[in-house]
Design an enzyme around this catalytic site. Structure first.
Site: not given
Lengths: 617, 617
Positions: A37, A40, A77, A260, A362
């Protein structure tokens, strides 16, 4: 010759050069791997260049230094960027950088703690920030150290509710040591995000959670610098929404869709466009000395229950946890707003400084536990077993992080009764067994619960204890020890015709059934399979050899539970002893526990009936 | 004599009387059951009294009327209130109300669709609002009906991130038909909520999500009335944060801690304090006639692949889904921002009106699918198999709702390669098998994927398809049909010594291994166990009888997968044919797919080696 960039480096151009180096190295790593990636990574180059050179306090030669800051790449990533940073700080060399995504390399596709400077595995989006909350909680609530937790988040992952559990909890607690840097590069995997560069709505929500919020241009190093400076002044958690461009600096991919998660088509041209390779070196600031604090300690005696005494194993969990808090000062507890049902409140009563109320969140609870163990604490996290399913992805990832995580699920099975199926854990054994390296325990009485919880404390890894809502009679002596991976043959004779295998509530039904069968002239062996994973295969195979039929009984679906565990052991051998698996097969309803056990065919009568239908000659 | 309350009832006192009746009946139901949540019901009495009498449009005699509004009790534990409302509208009688939580009664501890006026099971907090988003999406995007979706939420459950996924998505889409009524009663199960009655931060966040937001006194019927009137005027989703008191009206429990989830100590005194029993009857408004809309249809041919053609089953999923969209106009698709990886984008390309981009919010994705099927749509929801674990609690609850839900998880197993363990689904078979009534399918080629997806469309219930990232050769003829619960013996002879059992990617490894074994003089049967649940026990037992050893091979952890499924079948019989289970046992890393399969010992070489270690005489 290498040029050093340090906290004194205020020169805009030098920081830009460093950012370009990080881009170039991200492009190179992805090109070498032919995957990854890079785009990114490129969007966050200035954000991390300024962070690592001017704000981070970290000794890369001593990643265990408790004074170190923490950096969590929630957008895992962007691993090429992280590894480019590791190269820039001198932690790895160029050759290792270019081993990205190759088999045997520490440079995995998404970061994992194979690297000593990585605390937790990321790559399932929406987990890094909640885990960072846990690390920050350790610093603020337990250690009173002044390390900081820097978290690089993606904008796409803000769609995950878990991120907002983190915003909510951190704001509520006021974690001034937590900084969330959101790389708002506008593009997700398949196209634009919901808000693209409109950071206003996100900022409004973060402010609503009580954070100090800034919106900046993430490519403007001076703006980034000013934002970090302000974030450090805040006594609240700080969020920086930084507008950036994905693939920044390379026209072929900058702010473009369909770029991407793939290497650049022409990496060499991209590297030239970025100004070529550089060899700038970041001199990261050393961390301050850590000041270990002391927490108040209250002595608690080991709980014990008399033989025959009726006690709910969930109650014993609370008693035992309070005791373990005295035995081991690293023990901490978390609960999902049901501490008066799981009985985690008994730990709270004795060790309030080490108890974390996580409310009904949770995912954040498990993430906080993972964050706490990053700092060496031993977290026990509890809620209804059914609701641990809410955090399943976090447990899955915790295994990839090699986390030391102790989980307790209460109110399992149809035996909870009137509350109905939404509250019944009937899939927890299956799902928790299917976690890498996990331990799954299911005690039948109070003393066994105490012993197993102590074993969990000593065990490093992911372990799960399943507790029962109703009271069951105490079968084992106080102080008896139970090992992970063991079992107990609680009834046996030389002429046993059948072996009954239960755990937890069904062990008691097996014992009642054995009485009834004896009265009918059928001798029954009874095995308490309290350690469902790892399982005591030897004892099972011995019973298979010595008896003519076996029956497993579980308050759980038939899939992936005790029955299939035993089936797996038997099928791997050359035994032909048939196995009958009794489990919950119909969808349960509300009703009295005994009636629900009977309807499911997992009470003593159901067991006797199953044995009577089995040929024993 | 019964007094009727209807939309014309504006009298404050009459509405108060109705609210008191709902409280009394909640107290009575919990007293009769000796359990339940009366105090959580009492706080929302005015909120629902005004809703049911003056705003709801619903024909209780015809719950399937498509013009009906929907009411979702996201705070499912307020079931006594819901049942008190059902009595007040005349849908049930007092006797049935008082059967609350008894075995065999429809009045379950938490609401389930056993009741025809309940769309979905609630009781796992944080799920009702996300499901309501799905129902509202159906109305606004598919049906263009003007029904409204009213959702009663608790304040405690606002800690769940899934609620904020819902706020985010509804605000982004602009669901003007959705109203969230938040009963801010300040107290959770074990104590105060984070924000207690400070609704400001919650309101700010909801506004940040683009909602029309009001903050009111939830016991003031005129304020409640005005809030609903305004909510209906909004073309955005409307949130009403209503401050209330838990246990309102009974001093012994009003706004008191330790009064959650239990009957009142002195119900008779409480009923007197509330003014005694009443028999007011709500005359609910009739719904408007539904106007079925028409969606544009584009014809798509059934995809087919030539024998030997290499195609990824995830690609075939996309092709098949696009085809099914033409075959069946009720088919809709959702994806978690990875449609270019799952190939759900191929459905989007053909049927844009029936595609829902859910962004990276898997809980909201599954919840929306559950909501869509409430309206009779057939939702197929897809993401990476690993990330379905994020929505596990929603899938668990969908089974309790008897939902018709089709799931697809792509990128399963170590065979995805370089992306590393965070992206690998290795627990999905185990966890999805352990869902009540589920179907788990795992195709090995394109044509089989097409056939199985069609079978999923026809099957009503929860079904899961596991797809592979890489391309595999086409083994089956185009158009061949595959049944749920079936298998294929793809290679067999009379002198088979061993049976190899695979599915998906490992079936191809089994076939290669069979070739190698044949060359070594060992005849191997190969079974394609594409239907992991339900499983074709007959074929497995036949192979156990006819061969001397069996080997399962799966790209999944050993627990709860194909191996244990087969073990369960064999152990239940009197066969002594031993089973070797090959699966992923070590924690995988990044690397080339073939290398990772080899390291895990689940490639052809690993299978051959396992067979060679097995005594076959």
């Amino acid at each position: 010759m290498e040029q050093a960039i340090s906290a004194e480096t205020l020169d805009r151009e030098q920081l830009h050069e460093l950012a370009q180096q990080l881009r170039v190295d991200s492009v190179r790593a992805a090109a070498a791997a032919n995957s990854g990636h890079p785009t990114s990574s490129m969007s966050a180059a200035e954000l991390t260049a300024v962070l690592y050179s001017r704000y981070l306090r970290y000794d890369f030669a001593a990643p265990d230094n408790p004074g170190n800051d923490h950096v969590v790449f929630s957008k895992g990533h962007a691993s090429p960027l992280l590894y480019a940073l590791f190269k820039a700080v001198g932690a790895i060399d160029d050759e290792e950088l270019l081993s990205f995504r190759k088999f045997g390399s520490r440079m995995e596709g998404h970061p994992t703690p194979l690297l000593p400077w990585v605390d937790v595995a990321t790559g399932s989006l929406g987990q890094g920030l909640p885990i960072a909350v846990g690390i920050a909680l350790a610093g603020q609530k337990l250690e009173r150290d002044d390390f900081r937790v820097w978290t690089l988040c993606g904008d796409s992952e803000l769609a995950e509710g878990s991120m907002w559990e983190a915003f909510e909890h951190a704001g509520y607690i006021g974690l001034g040591n937590l900084i969330a840097i959101v790389d708002v590069n506008r593009l997700g995997q398949r196209g634009p995000t919901m808000h693209e560069w409109n950071t206003g709505p996100l900022a409004e929500r973060a402010r609503g959670c009580g954070w100090d919020v800034q919106e900046i241009d993430g490519h403007d190093v001076e703006a980034v610098d000013a934002a970090y400076a302000r974030a450090l002044q805040s006594d609240r958690p700080a969020a920086i929404f930084a507008r950036t461009k994905k693939g920044r600096g390379v026209a072929a991919v900058e702010d473009r869709e369909n770029a991407h998660g793939k290497p650049l088509t022409d990496p060499q041209e991209a590297i030239e466009e970025l100004g070529g390779e550089r060899s700038l070196r970041i001199e990261v600031q050393a961390p301050p000395a850590a000041q270990p604090g002391e927490l108040p300690q209250e002595p608690v005696e080991r709980p014990s229950y008399e033989l025959g005494e009726k006690v709910a194993t969930r109650g014993a969990y609370g008693d035992a946890l309070a005791w373990l808090g005295s035995v081991d000062e690293r023990v901490v507890a978390l609960d999902g707003e049901v501490g008066n049902s799981t009985y985690a409140e008994r730990f709270l009563a004795k060790h309030p400084d080490r108890f974390f109320e996580m409310y009904i969140a949770e995912q954040q609870m498990v993430a906080a536990a993972v964050g706490l163990q990053v700092r060496g604490w031993k977290p026990f996290a509890s809620t209804f077993g059914a609701f641990l399913s809410r955090a399943y992805d976090f447990i899955r990832m915790a295994a990839i992080s090699d986390a030391d995580l102790k989980l307790c699920g209460s109110h399992v099975g149809v035996s909870i009764g009137e509350d109905g199926p939404s509250q019944m854990a009937l899939e927890d054994i299956a799902s928790l067994r299917a976690v890498h390296g996990s331990v799954v325990l299911y005690p039948c009485d109070g003393n066994q619960t105490v012993a197993l919880l102590d074993a969990m404390r000593e065990h490093r890894g992911i372990s799960y204890l399943r507790t029962t809502r109703g009271a069951t009679p105490t079968l084992y002596e106080p102080g008896e020890s139970f090992e992970i991976g063991g079992s107990r043959t609680v009834r046996a004779s030389d002429d046993d015709a059948v072996t009954l295998i239960g755990a937890g509530i069904t062990l008691h039904e097996c014992l009642k059934a054995a009485d009834e069968l004896t009265a009918k002239g059928i001798a029954a062996r009874v095995i308490d399979l309290y350690s469902v994973k790892p399982v005591d295969a030897e004892t099972l195979l011995k019973a298979a050899a010595e008896t003519k039929a076996m029956v497993t009984v579980e308050d759980h679906w038939p899939e992936g539970g005790i029955g299939e565990t035993v089936a797996g052991v038997l099928a791997g051998s050359d035994t032909s002893t048939p196995l009958t698996r009794l489990a919950v097969t119909g969808k349960p309803s509300s009703g009295p526990p005994a009636e629900l056990l009977a309807v499911a065919g997992i009470d003593a009568a159901g067991i006797v009936a199953a044995v009577e239908q089995t040929p024993l000659d």
